[in-house]
Design a protein around this motif. Structure first.
Motif, PDB file in Angstrom:
ATOM      1  N   SER A 156     -11.125  21.601  34.094  1.00  0.00           N
ATOM      2  CA  SER A 156     -11.312  20.367  33.318  1.00  0.00           C
ATOM      3  C   SER A 156     -10.811  19.171  34.135  1.00  0.00           C
ATOM      4  O   SER A 156      -9.630  19.122  34.489  1.00  0.00           O
ATOM      5  N   TYR A 191      -5.983  19.514  22.347  1.00  0.00           N
ATOM      6  CA  TYR A 191      -7.346  19.887  22.729  1.00  0.00           C
ATOM      7  C   TYR A 191      -8.039  18.704  23.382  1.00  0.00           C
ATOM      8  O   TYR A 191      -7.839  17.550  22.962  1.00  0.00           O
ATOM      9  N   ASN A 213     -12.231  21.591  24.719  1.00  0.00           N
ATOM     10  CA  ASN A 213     -11.551  22.569  25.562  1.00  0.00           C
ATOM     11  C   ASN A 213     -10.085  22.654  25.202  1.00  0.00           C
ATOM     12  O   ASN A 213      -9.532  21.743  24.580  1.00  0.00           O
ATOM     13  N   ALA A 214      -9.512  23.779  25.576  1.00  0.00           N
ATOM     14  CA  ALA A 214      -8.077  24.022  25.375  1.00  0.00           C
ATOM     15  C   ALA A 214      -7.502  24.508  26.689  1.00  0.00           C
ATOM     16  O   ALA A 214      -8.121  25.292  27.392  1.00  0.00           O
ATOM     17  N   LYS A 215      -6.300  24.055  27.011  1.00  0.00           N
ATOM     18  CA  LYS A 215      -5.678  24.423  28.279  1.00  0.00           C
ATOM     19  C   LYS A 215      -5.335  25.925  28.278  1.00  0.00           C
ATOM     20  O   LYS A 215      -4.760  26.430  27.310  1.00  0.00           O
ATOM     21  N   LEU A 216      -5.747  26.603  29.361  1.00  0.00           N
ATOM     22  CA  LEU A 216      -5.448  28.034  29.472  1.00  0.00           C
ATOM     23  C   LEU A 216      -3.960  28.292  29.507  1.00  0.00           C
ATOM     24  O   LEU A 216      -3.483  29.333  29.061  1.00  0.00           O
ATOM     25  N   THR A 243      -9.330  25.518  31.807  1.00  0.00           N
ATOM     26  CA  THR A 243      -9.380  25.460  30.348  1.00  0.00           C
ATOM     27  C   THR A 243     -10.389  26.454  29.827  1.00  0.00           C
ATOM     28  O   THR A 243     -11.223  26.975  30.575  1.00  0.00           O
ATOM     29  N   SER A 301     -13.500  26.241  27.637  1.00  0.00           N
ATOM     30  CA  SER A 301     -14.370  25.116  27.274  1.00  0.00           C
ATOM     31  C   SER A 301     -15.552  25.593  26.446  1.00  0.00           C
ATOM     32  O   SER A 301     -16.137  26.639  26.717  1.00  0.00           O
ATOM     33  N   LYS A 332      -8.542  30.647  19.160  1.00  0.00           N
ATOM     34  CA  LYS A 332      -8.815  29.446  19.933  1.00  0.00           C
ATOM     35  C   LYS A 332     -10.315  29.119  19.920  1.00  0.00           C
ATOM     36  O   LYS A 332     -10.720  27.954  19.808  1.00  0.00           O
ATOM     37  N   TRP A 363      -8.013  17.260  31.971  1.00  0.00           N
ATOM     38  CA  TRP A 363      -6.657  17.854  31.964  1.00  0.00           C
ATOM     39  C   TRP A 363      -6.153  18.125  33.383  1.00  0.00           C
ATOM     40  O   TRP A 363      -4.944  18.226  33.595  1.00  0.00           O
TER      41      TRP A 363
END
Length: 710
Positions: free
Chosen positions: A144, A98, A171-174, A151, A153, A41, A147
């Motif tokens: 975030s 993302y 960022n990516a969602k946890l 996340t 980030s 990730k 979202w």
């Protein structure tokens, strides 16, 4: 232990040995999967950020250079948003899961997913750390706003001409990351469980086969059959089978040997003259020797000790303690059955108790007799002591405690010579040689007490020998004769004074008359003119005649039959008129005289003799002080006495002279007659007074104590 049970326990142990490493392997694999997914990730966030950086124009200023001069900040932000939002949307179509965007300081410019209400909302303060450090930042649990959930980030710096002008965030969602991690864990767990079940199945099958063979092997050993030859699964047990057969035969032989040894032990125990028996854990007799059976006819094997010997109930606690704590217990008790004192020793074992009883009746009576003798010796007022040949005190009676001051606890174990510091009339080696040759010694010694006093003792020493005839200790009985010796010395001094007084009375007048005549003629001749040149010699001869007359006067003061002119008066009234004369004498010699007179009662004195006593003691004090010093005259009363104290600050009286004080003609002064102190002692004797002396390097004090009764 049953062979099948052993196989099952071994199988369980092997299962645990396999399971624990597999659990550890699964845990480590899960951690590796999690770390791998997170790393992937992070790489994806960097890749997206790099893609956005490549699509970004040169700078924000380049985008705004075509904007109107009058545009405000809000209009400029809208222009930047309009230019950069299409770039964000293009990249977001490729990576819709993302979040991403362009920012400048804490202001969002363009972002995905786009929400109108967030456009003017400031970015989180932690983003500013990237501007301070001039490098990208990664935060794994950042909240975030786009979202609306936590996340991972990444803040990626945008630089132009070496200066950071803004930043890119991705960022990516946890939740998505955790889902991927859980899916990987599930896959690993399924594989691990399948592998574990396969290993357990194979292990169980192998141990079942081993268990069956061990069971058959155990049965052959228990049934004592030696024809068990089929050990296909475990051929290694063949040597064990042979060893078991050999051990079984050896055990049979050992059993016979033990039985023979036990029989010999029983025969030995039956021959001993002391009592011996054994009890089981219920305190029942399981063995008694012949001596026990002979003296205690009520004791029967199988009977409880409390029933057979009722008197033993009083010592049940000792038996129960030995059995419960598995410790040896020893005590003494009187047996009402055989009327003897016994020493009883109890020895525990896991199966019960063995008890040994020794007859100590005669020994106990002897000890009691010794204790009674020691008690009687302890009551003797004279010091009685005993020490071994090393000098260590092993006995110290009550008389020794009172005489020397050390208690028994303080004296025992100490070296006798270090303790009382005995002064011997001859060397210690000669003293011990005489003691060992004759077996006894008797004489006078000087010992030290705890308070520092020195005492003269009449000592009787004898030697004690042990059973082999070797000298083991020295037994001493001392009698304190210090006061006796002082009285004898006092009587001897008085005898010498009496003798001298009688001589003085006999010859004093006969000598004084011729001296008076000679002195008169010398005075007459000294006034004649023709002898004027001999005036100095006449003066010297007259002084010497006066000195001789003074000596005769002191001689006459020692006369035994001299009459006293006793008057009832106050001692202070005798001292005060003398004080100016004493001050003058002291001033002439460079000394000071002080009076410390307190209220004292009247008593009877010969004033002339008391004045002579005071003059002699004060002048002795003057002569004892080599430099400027002080003589103090003090009086005080105590119950039954009036005390005169004369203290000087001289150098003190030598120790070797103390016992001889008062002896006529004894003096340390070049021009002294040695009669001053004898006169003082004679005056004190005629007044029934006592003289005591306290001397040190700081001075000497004379105490003259006159008896007084109301």
């Amino acid at each position: 232990m049953n062979s099948s049970v052993l196989a099952q326990k071994t199988c369980i142990l092997a299962t645990m040995i396999i399971t624990i490493p597999m659990i550890l392997f699964g845990w480590m694999n899960a951690n590796n999967s999690r770390d791998r997914i997170i790393a992937e990730k992070e790489q994806m966030l960097l890749r997206i950020a790099a893609s956005l950086e490549l699509r970004f124009p040169d700078s924000y200023e380049g985008i705004l250079k075509h904007s109107p001069q009058s545009a405000n900040e809000q209009e400029k932000l809208l222009l930047l948003h309009k230019r950069l939002q299409p770039i964000i949307d293009e990249v977001a179509q490729r990576y819709p899961e993302y979040g991403m965007g362009y920012g400048m300081s804490t202001q969002r410019i363009a972002y995905y997913p786009y929400r109108q209400e967030l456009f003017n909302r400031p970015i989180s303060q932690w983003v500013l750390n990237a501007y301070d450090k001039q490098e990208f930042l990664l935060q794994r649990r950042a909240m975030s706003p786009t979202w609306g959930q936590p996340t991972m980030s990444l803040i990626y710096p945008l630089c132009f001409n070496g200066k950071m002008i803004g930043h890119i965030w991705v960022n990516a969602k946890l939740g998505d990351i955790n889902q991927a991690i859980y899916f990987a864990w599930a896959q690993n767990l399924v594989i691990l469980i399948i592998t574990w079940l396969g290993l357990i199945f194979l292990l169980q099958k192998a141990f079942n086969s081993i268990g069956q063979e061990l069971k058959a092997f155990s049965a052959s050993i228990e049934e004592k059959t030696d024809n068990f030859e089929q050990l296909t699964t475990l051929p290694e047990l063949q040597p064990l089978r042979a060893a078991v057969i050999g051990l079984r035969e050896g055990l049979e032989q050992e059993k016979d040997a033990v039985q023979n040894a036990l029989l010999a032990v029983h025969q030995t125990l039956d021959r001993i003259t002391d009592f011996f028996f054994a009890l089981d854990r219920e305190f029942r007799f399981i063995y008694i020797n012949s001596k026990m059976a002979e003296m205690y006819r009520s004791v029967v094997v199988g009977q409880r000790i409390w029933d057979a010997l009722p008197a033993s109930r009083g010592f049940a606690a000792q038996f129960e303690q030995a059995l419960a704590e598995q410790i040896s217990v020893c005590y003494t008790a009187f047996s009402p059955t055989i009327l003897k004192w016994l020493e009883i020793s109890i020895y525990p074992s896991p199966h019960g108790l063995t008890v040994y009883m020794k007859d100590i009746h005669d020994q106990r009576l002897a000890q009691n007799q010794i204790k009674e003798q020691a008690r009687l010796i302890d009551l003797v007022q004279d010091p009685i002591m005993m020490w071994d040949m090393e000098g260590t005190v092993i006995f110290w009676n009550g008389g020794a405690e009172k005489s020397y001051g050390w208690s028994k606890a303080e004296a025992l174990g100490q070296n006798i010579l270090d303790l009382i510091q005995t002064q011997f009339p001859q060397s210690l080696d000669k003293h011990m040689q005489e003691l060992l040759e004759h077996g006894y010694w008797e004489g006078e010694l000087v010992d030290s007490c705890k308070d520092g006093r020195r005492v003269v003792v009449k000592s009787h020493w004898t030697i004690n020998k042990d059973v082999s005839g070797k000298v083991a200790a020295v037994f001493a009985i001392n009698r304190d004769i210090t006061e006796k010796r002082k009285i004898e010395e006092e009587l001897a001094r008085f005898d010498s004074l009496h003798t001298l007084g009688e001589m003085a009375a006999g010859i004093g007048h006969e000598v004084r008359n011729p001296l008076t005549t000679v002195r008169g003629y010398l005075q007459v001749f000294s006034y004649k003119g023709k002898f004027r040149e001999y005036q100095e010699q006449f003066h010297t001869m007259i002084e010497e005649l006066d000195r001789a007359n003074s000596i005769i006067t002191e001689f006459l003061s020692l006369a035994k039959n001299k009459s006293l002119d006793m008057e009832c008066c106050n001692l202070n009234d005798i001292i005060r008129p003398l004080f100016p004369l004493l001050q003058a004498d002291g001033f002439r010699l460079g000394h000071d005289v002080q009076l410390e007179l307190t209220d004292i009662p009247n008593s009877c004195f010969d004033q002339k003799e008391i004045r002579q006593l005071i003059l002699n003691l004060v002048r002795n004090g003057f002569e004892a002080m080599t430099s400027a010093g002080q003589v103090t005259i003090r009086t005080y009363a105590e119950p039954g006495a009036i005390v005169l104290v004369i203290r000087d600050t001289g150098t003190g009286i030598p120790a070797e002279m103390l016992d001889k004080l008062g002896t006529p003609f004894l003096t340390t002064k070049e021009s002294g007659t040695g009669l001053g102190l004898p006169v003082c002692y004679r005056v004190a004797e005629r007044h029934a007074a006592q003289i005591a002396i306290d001397t040190s390097a700081q001075g000497t004090t004379f105490y003259v104590k006159f008896n007084h009764s109301k």
